[in-house]
Design an enzyme around this catalytic site. Structure first.
Site, PDB file in Angstrom:
ATOM      1  N   GLU A  21       0.801  -1.221   0.000  1.00  0.00           N
ATOM      2  CA  GLU A  21       0.000   0.000   0.000  1.00  0.00           C
ATOM      3  C   GLU A  21       0.844   1.286   0.000  1.00  0.00           C
ATOM      4  O   GLU A  21       0.800   2.075   0.961  1.00  0.00           O
ATOM      5  CB  GLU A  21      -0.961   0.013   1.198  1.00  0.00           C
ATOM      6  N   GLU A  69      -5.100  -8.599   1.083  1.00  0.00           N
ATOM      7  CA  GLU A  69      -5.746  -8.184   2.341  1.00  0.00           C
ATOM      8  C   GLU A  69      -7.213  -7.945   2.082  1.00  0.00           C
ATOM      9  O   GLU A  69      -7.581  -7.318   1.073  1.00  0.00           O
ATOM     10  CB  GLU A  69      -5.184  -6.856   2.881  1.00  0.00           C
TER      11      GLU A  69
END
Ligand code: IFM
Length: 479
Positions: A171, A384
């Site tokens: 991320e 995720e």
């Protein structure tokens, strides 16, 4: 009459079922075996930065309890475990001498996982930059990209004989925008121009690390990056709202996807942000480095985004502090992004998780299908997905987290819909294995499928963990 098992909505053979964590969120033991502080040690120890003044000093003691944690993964039937490495354990100086004691921990962890038939997936950067590098300018210093490649080579050299998949960043959106624009993550800067330079330097670091990994890993090594891609929708089909959503899409997704998978930044993005920066941080040759081929793209997904073009009303509400282009990672706190003058993120209808994030499973299908349509040829893996809820431990000592089960059920079903529609998704990693340090929210938000008593460190699988075990065993959902 014989009883029959309910039919299963099955995934393709070989689909990887796992769970994920990250170093600073679980390890604790911040000053052992030569680890140096990271930016998150400094940030979490700065008053006012983290809810309750929480820090990762102890976290959930995974550094000491990793053997028990791996045994738990094995009991739950996990086939994969995605974890991150703390750069400052491996290179306490950020660059230079390798700390073998730090690498030894991860080597032991990998051995333990393999002994339990759990496949390790390594992430190199989940936001814990060595503080010594922050003192050299952090991600604003483009030399850090080279140090990252050096670190990647050190890790791959030690673990690459047993780990097949290496992910460069987790991320980078959060590292760039939350770290440098909104300031709610380490190192806590609030400067829009910086956040765009940092996004580029993170991309550059990714590309340089891909090169180092290819040079170090055996030919079977798989290299990836994980992006928290936003499924951005306009609030109406008016041209202005559609354009606002496209802008946010460029700022959130394409700023990473395009250079990495297409070798260039979107021209519109450069134009739309020209009042903030001249992009002179992009040097000749950078895009060739950044677009080195990767094998698989990790997608993290939690919630959709709803976007509108600016109106006087929205401007007034934003000025009052309520309606910035907000980031889904920072709950209900207002946040500022580069280009807020072009688009606003709107509050969305529930149901919500405890983070205040809208639950909408089909949005994940939409996202996966769109990414595959726009960037065909690269397999995807959901690295995720999960939900925080205000878990209560029942009188039987167990968390009966039906809301989390429903969240997983819906989202895994949405992935299967995407797979059925032809999207090559190869695995799913539930966030998170354990309740842990949820960044600026400290220990106040629980994402784990395993409950952790933060006083005693006792681990107790929640109902969702047992439910997930059955999904894994069946390789799918019962319909
Ligand atoms: O806990 C984080 C994780 O570190 C990165 N992705 C989102 C999770 C939930 O906020």
């Amino acid at each position: 009459m014989t009883a029959t098992n309910p039919p299963v909505r099955a995934f393709p053979d070989g689909f990887v079922w796992g769970s994920a964590t990250s170093s600073y969120q679980i390890e604790g033991s911040v000053d052992v075996d030569g680890r140096s502080p990271s930016i998150w040690d400094v940030f979490s120890h700065t008053p006012g930065r983290v809810v309750g003044g929480d820090t990762g000093d102890v976290a959930v003691e995974h550094y000491q309890r990793y053997r028990d944690d791996v045994a738990l993964m094995s009991e739950l039937g996990l086939r994969g475990y995605r974890f991150s490495i703390a750069w400052s354990r491996v290179l306490p100086g950020g660059t230079g001498a390798v700390n073998e004691a730090g690498l030894d921990f991860y080597s032991r962890l990998v051995d333990e996982l393999l002994a339990h038939n759990v496949d390790p997936l390594v992430t190199l950067y989940h936001w814990d930059l060595p503080q010594v590098l922050e003192e050299k300018g952090g991600w604003l210093n483009r030399d850090v990209a080279g140090y990252f490649a050096e670190y990647a080579a050190a890790v791959a050299g030690r673990l690459g004989d047993r780990v097949t998949t290496f992910t460069t960043h987790n991320e980078p959106w959060c590292a760039a925008y939350l770290g440098y624009a909104t300031g709610v993550h380490a190192p806590g800067h609030t400067n829009n121009a910086e956040s765009l330079a940092v996004a580029h330097h993170l991309n550059l670091a990714h590309g340089e690390a891909v090169g180092a990994l290819r040079d170090t890993l055996p030919a079977t090594g798989q290299v990836s990056i994980t992006l928290n891609l936003q499924n951005v929708r306009p609030v109406s089909d008016s041209a202005a709202d559609v354009a606002a959503a496209a802008h946010v899409e460029r700022l959130s997704n394409d700023i990473f996807l395009d250079p990495i998978l297409r070798g260039h930044y979107p021209e519109e993005l450069i134009r739309e942000t020209s009042h903030i920066t001249d992009w002179s941080f992009v040097h000749d040759g950078d895009l060739e480095q950044i677009s080195r081929p990767i094998d698989i793209l990790g997608v993290n997904y939690y919630s959709p985004a709803l976007v509108a073009a600016p109106t006087d009303d929205l401007r007034t509400r934003a000025a009052a502090g309520g309606e910035w282009i907000n980031d889904p990672q920072s709950g209900d706190r207002p946040s500022l992004w580069p280009g807020t003058d072009l688009a606003y993120a709107l509050p969305q209808e529930g149901p919500y998780t405890a983070m205040g994030w809208r639950v909408e499973a089909d949005s994940l299908r939409e996202l996966l299908e769109r990414v595959h349509a726009d960037y065909p040829g690269i397999p995807l893996i959901v690295t995720e997905n999960g939900a925080a809820y205000d878990d209560q431990v029942g009188s039987d000592g167990v968390v009966h987290d039906d809301d989390r089960i429903a969240y997983f059920d819906g989202h895994i079903g949405a992935i299967l819909d995407a797979v059925t529609a032809g999207v090559p998704v190869t695995g799913y990693f539930a966030w998170s294995l354990l309740d842990n340090f949820e960044w600026a929210w400290g220990y106040s938000k629980r994402f784990g499928i395993v409950h952790v008593d933060f006083d005693t460190q006792q681990r107790t699988p929640k109902d969702s963990a047992h439910w997930y075990s059955k999904v894994i065993a069946a390789n799918g959902l019962s319909s």
